[in-house]
Structure formats: structure tokens, C-alpha cells
Design an enzyme around this catalytic site. Structure first.
Site, mmCIF file in Angstrom:
data_model
loop_
_atom_site.group_PDB
_atom_site.id
_atom_site.type_symbol
_atom_site.label_atom_id
_atom_site.label_comp_id
_atom_site.label_asym_id
_atom_site.label_seq_id
_atom_site.Cartn_x
_atom_site.Cartn_y
_atom_site.Cartn_z
ATOM 1 N N SER A 212 -51.230 -45.012 -8.177
ATOM 2 C CA SER A 212 -50.097 -45.142 -7.257
ATOM 3 C C SER A 212 -50.285 -44.210 -6.062
ATOM 4 C CB SER A 212 -48.798 -44.778 -7.982
ATOM 5 O OG SER A 212 -48.762 -43.377 -8.175
ATOM 6 N N LYS A 213 -49.339 -44.289 -5.176
ATOM 7 C CA LYS A 213 -49.360 -43.488 -3.949
ATOM 8 C C LYS A 213 -49.499 -41.988 -4.254
ATOM 9 C CE LYS A 213 -47.881 -43.335 0.575
ATOM 10 N NZ LYS A 213 -47.868 -44.169 1.734
ATOM 11 N N ARG A 214 -48.869 -41.599 -5.336
ATOM 12 C CA ARG A 214 -48.913 -40.193 -5.759
ATOM 13 C C ARG A 214 -50.361 -39.689 -5.912
ATOM 14 N NH1 ARG A 214 -48.452 -38.402 -11.204
ATOM 15 N NH2 ARG A 214 -48.282 -40.567 -11.853
#
Ligand code: GLU
Length: 458
Positions: A212-214
Site C-alpha cells: 500500500s501507499k504506506r
């Protein structure tokens, strides 16, 4: 390893239902590399049968990303424009009894769908990476393949399109393994040849969870906006799930093992080096690879990117100019991993001193460790004298270093070079004073040293 007879045709088949993510781009890349390597072609197929979720803006993202990345394709089509092609095949399935129309009650409304007549046999297929994979298809039942003759659902559209396009190799993410048996059943009913399947491992987060973006994963457009280079992104993605280890690559003797242009990736590509296990996305590795590509850029291309990404604030400083910018280019090149790092440099105060004389936070800052103030004054005074003796036209890193080195060695390098460097940059950390002197030229260098001297004497 597949031996390819006839022309290899691969396809990249993204669904325009969201931002184009890195895992999908890697699928595009492997399809591209395989086709290029083996003299074949790659087709781009926009899988927009899901009318509700498919958006033109996502299709635009896909097309722009392919262009930016340099992943060319031989032809492009949209499933939404192929109703009549599908109709022909659905009619055949109906005629041969492989499919039937069924009127069903859905949410209280009657609607007709087309179901596949599933005999429920065991389907076994060879995956190039994983060997034989076998499924019992009984549980799938008579699955729905179309809403209408010209309106197929995903599985049917994929099979018909691959058939019509003569696709020889289906290279896609391993999340599609469970779709393959259904697609093979349809293929067989249509009398379509079975392509070679290559299900590549998914891209995972460092903790092996969903990426994910994280974890630094973003839609492709954001990498572009942050000043990553397309070739670096491709280089990075290629190494996720593919390894050049043990390859001896012509022309690369003695070169680093991890940095590839797209052309080199194509030459090096082979199905044999694809890996089966999930590939971990590591943004630090991407940053490193991008930095390496930046250091290999042609000067003109590098300068163009610098001008594009240089923060506006820097261009408004009093000593900003094209010539100064050219001079600091080699320094910037060493210090950034991506072009938006120029903004980080600016925020960290590491850009302004190139274009305006620094202010010194204190006298103390100009002095090396426990060196006496009088000695520092003496050192700077002497440096100014030595620099004055160097002719303007030969004022370079080398001559500056040559002019000062013996004195610095005699009096202590830290004691002499720290105040010189600090006088020029006003920072505890900055490039060496010789490189800075060359950037600023003789007059400005002496000017800044003189200001530092006055600060100490005040
Ligand atoms: N449209 C599918 C996806 O975006 C790919 C289908 C396929 O490669 O067969 O995941």
C-alpha cells in the site's frame, strides 16, 4: 523454458478501474520484455467490461504511463468496443450447447444471463514458473459468462480476445491462477488453442502484507511527479521477481550488477530467471536505483530535469543564474536520489547558499573544535592570500586544493579547511571547500572568506 515456435504474442490487459499501481506495471514490463526479447509483439488491451467501475480517466493514466515508461505495444483495443466479436463466439457456444440462456430472478427483477455448461471435469495446466497446476471445476457449477450475447463478463472476454489476437503467452499476476481453469474450459469449448501461462509472483510489502501507499507504493503518475526516472522504475520493477544472477551479459563485464537500461533488460530477459516467491517492494532500493540512473544521465538531460524540479524560491535568490546552476550540477547529481529531493535540499537549507552569501550563526561555528579564534583569523587571512595568487582563469578545484593543501597539512586540515568550508556554505555539512570555491569563482570565494573574517574580528 518455453521454446517459442512461431511469433510470440503477449498482452498486457489492465482494467481501468483505479490508479495504475506498480504491480500492474511490472506485469506490463514482463510482457514487453518477453515480446521484445523473442521478436514478438505485445498488445495492450483495455479490459473495460465492468462499465460501472471502468473510468476514462484511469484509461488515460494507463496510456500516459505506458508512453512515459517507453513500453511500446503493437496495437491497442478496448473490450467495450468489441461487442460484435463476442457475439459471434457466444452464438457458437449456444449453438454447440456449451452455453445456455437462463432467465433468473435478481433482486426481485427477471433478467436473462448466459451460463457456461460446465461438465465439471478436472483441468490441469502447465504454468511455466510453477509446473502443473490442477483444479477440480465441479464446484464452479454452470458459471455466468455473459449478460447478453454482445456483453461478456470478464472470463469470456479474456478468452475470446486472447484467441482472436493469437496470444501465445499469458503473463499475469499469480492472483489470476484461480481464474485459469474457468478460462480453459471456455477455450476448449470454443476450440481455441491454449496459450502458455506464466503467473508471476505478486509484489508484497516488506512485512509480506498487501502493498500500500504506506510502503511507498503509488500510482505511476506520482513517481513521475516526484522526479523518478522511467528507466529506473522499470529497472527496479524488473528486479522484483526476476534476477540477472548468473547471467553473463555481453558488454556489461565489470559493470555493476543491478543497473539496467530498458534495452539491457530486454537483452538480459529470460523466463528462466523469473522467481516464484513473492517479491518485496523496497522503496529504499528504488531510491538507490534511481540515484544510480541519475548519475548515468547525459548532462543535457540532467540539466533539463534540474530546471524542471528546481524550487522556485531558489531561482529568486540574488546569485541565481544559469551558469552557477551548471556549476553546481555535479554536486546536486551526487546528492539526490530523485529530482524532488531538490526541494528537500532547499528545505534543509542546502540549496540557498549556492545562490546567496550565507549568514553565520555565530563566530564559534566558524572555528574548528578547540582551535583558537586568533589562529582561525590567521588561517582565513592566509587562505585569502593564497587564493589571490591563483590566476582567475585557472581557478579550479584542483588549483585551489593545490594552493592550500601544504598550508592545511602544516597547520592541521580541520583547523584550516573547516573555517574555509563553513565560510563558503554557512553549514556544518556541505561539499568540500575546493569544489565550493570552483562553483563560486575567485571573487565570490574571496568575498565570502572576507565576510567570515569580519565576523570573527567583530
Ligand atoms: N484485467 C485483468 C487485471 O487487470 C487482467 C486479466 C488478465 O491478464 O488475464 O487484473
Amino acid at each position: 523454458m518455453a521454446t517459442v515456435s512461431g511469433k510470440m504474442i503477449t498482452r498486457y490487459a489492465p482494467s481501468p478501474t483505479g490508479g495504475l499501481h506498480v504491480g500492474s506495471v511490472r506485469t506490463a514490463l514482463f510482457n514487453y520484455l518477453a515480446a521484445k526479447k523473442y521478436g514478438g509483439e505485445m498488445i495492450l488491451r483495455i479490459e473495460d467490461t465492468d462499465r460501472e467501475r471502468s473510468k476514462k480517466e484511469y484509461e488515460k493514466d494507463i496510456l500516459e504511463a505506458m508512453e512515459w515508461l517507453g513500453l511500446s505495444y503493437s496495437s491497442m483495443y478496448r473490450q467495450s468496443e468489441r461487442g460484435s466479436v463476442y457475439e459471434k463466439h457466444v452464438q457458437k457456444l449456444l449453438d454447440t450447447g456449451s452455453a445456455y440462456e437462463s432467465t433468473e430472478d435478481k433482486d426481485g427483477k427477471q433478467s436473462t444471463v448466459i451460463r457456461f455448461k460446465n461438465a465439471g471435469k478436472r483441468v490441469t495446466f502447465a504454468d511455466l514458473l510453477r509446473g502443473d497446476i490442477s483444479f477440480d471445476t465441479t464446484e464452479l457449477g454452470d458459471f455466468v459468462i455473459a449478460r447478453a450475447k454482445n456483453d461478456p463478463l470478464y472470463h469470456l472476454a479474456v478468452v475470446i480476445d486472447d484467441f482472436e489476437s493469437g496470444v501465445t503467452h499469458v503473463i499475469r499476476g499469480e492472483d489470476h491462477i484461480s481464474n485459469t481453469p474457468r478460462q480453459i474450459l471456455i477455450q476448449e469449448a470454443l476450440g481455441a488453442p491454449r496459450p502458455i501461462y506464466v503467473h508471476i509472483p505478486l509484489v508484497l510489502a516488506p512485512d509480506r502484507s498487501k502493498l500500500s501507499k504506506r510502503h511507498g507504493a503509488m500510482p505511476v503518475g506520482e513517481y513521475k511527479a516526484l522526479g523518478y526516472l522511467p528507466e529506473a522504475l522499470l529497472n527496479f520493477l524488473a528486479l522484483l521477481g526476476w534476477s540477472p544472477q548468473g547471467l553473463s551479459l555481453p558488454g556489461r563485464e565489470g559493470k555493476g550488477g543491478d543497473i539496467f537500461t530498458l534495452k539491457e533488460l530486454t537483452e538480459a530477459f529470460s523466463f528462466d530467471h523469473l522467481q516464484k516467491s513473492g517479491a518485496v517492494f523496497d522503496i529504499e532500493k528504488l531510491n538507490w536505483i534511481n540515484g544510480e540512473h541519475i548519475r548515468r544521465m547525459e548532462d543535457a538531460a540532467f540539466m533539463e530535469k534540474v530546471r524542471e524540479f528546481l524550487p522556485k524560491e531558489a531561482t529568486q535568490l540574488p546569485q541565481y543564474g544559469a551558469e552557477r546552476l551548471e556549476k553546481i550540477a555535479p554536486i546536486l547529481r551526487e546528492r539526490i536520489a530523485k529530482f524532488s529531493d531538490l526541494e528537500l535540499l532547499r528545505k534543509g537549507g542546502e540549496l540557498a547558499y549556492f545562490f546567496e552569501a550565507p549568514e553565520y550563526v555565530s563566530k564559534k561555528a566558524l572555528i574548528w573544535k578547540n582551535e583558537a579564534e586568533e589562529n582561525t583569523i590567521q588561517h582565513i587571512t592566509h587562505i585569502v592570500k593564497l587564493l589571490t595568487e591563483i590566476p582567475d582563469e585557472s581557478f579550479t578545484q584542483e588549483t585551489v586544493k593545490g594552493g592550500i593543501w601544504d598550508y592545511a597539512t602544516e597547520k592541521g586540515r580541520g583547523a584550516v579547511l573547516w573555517p574555509m568550508r563553513y565560510a563558503l556554505s554557512g553549514l556544518d555539512k556541505s561539499p568540500d571547500p575546493f569544489a565550493l570555491a570552483e562553483v563560486f569563482g575567485k571573487d565570490e570565494t574571496i568575498q565570502r572568506l572576507t565576510t567570515a573574517l569580519k565576523t570573527l574580528q567583530s
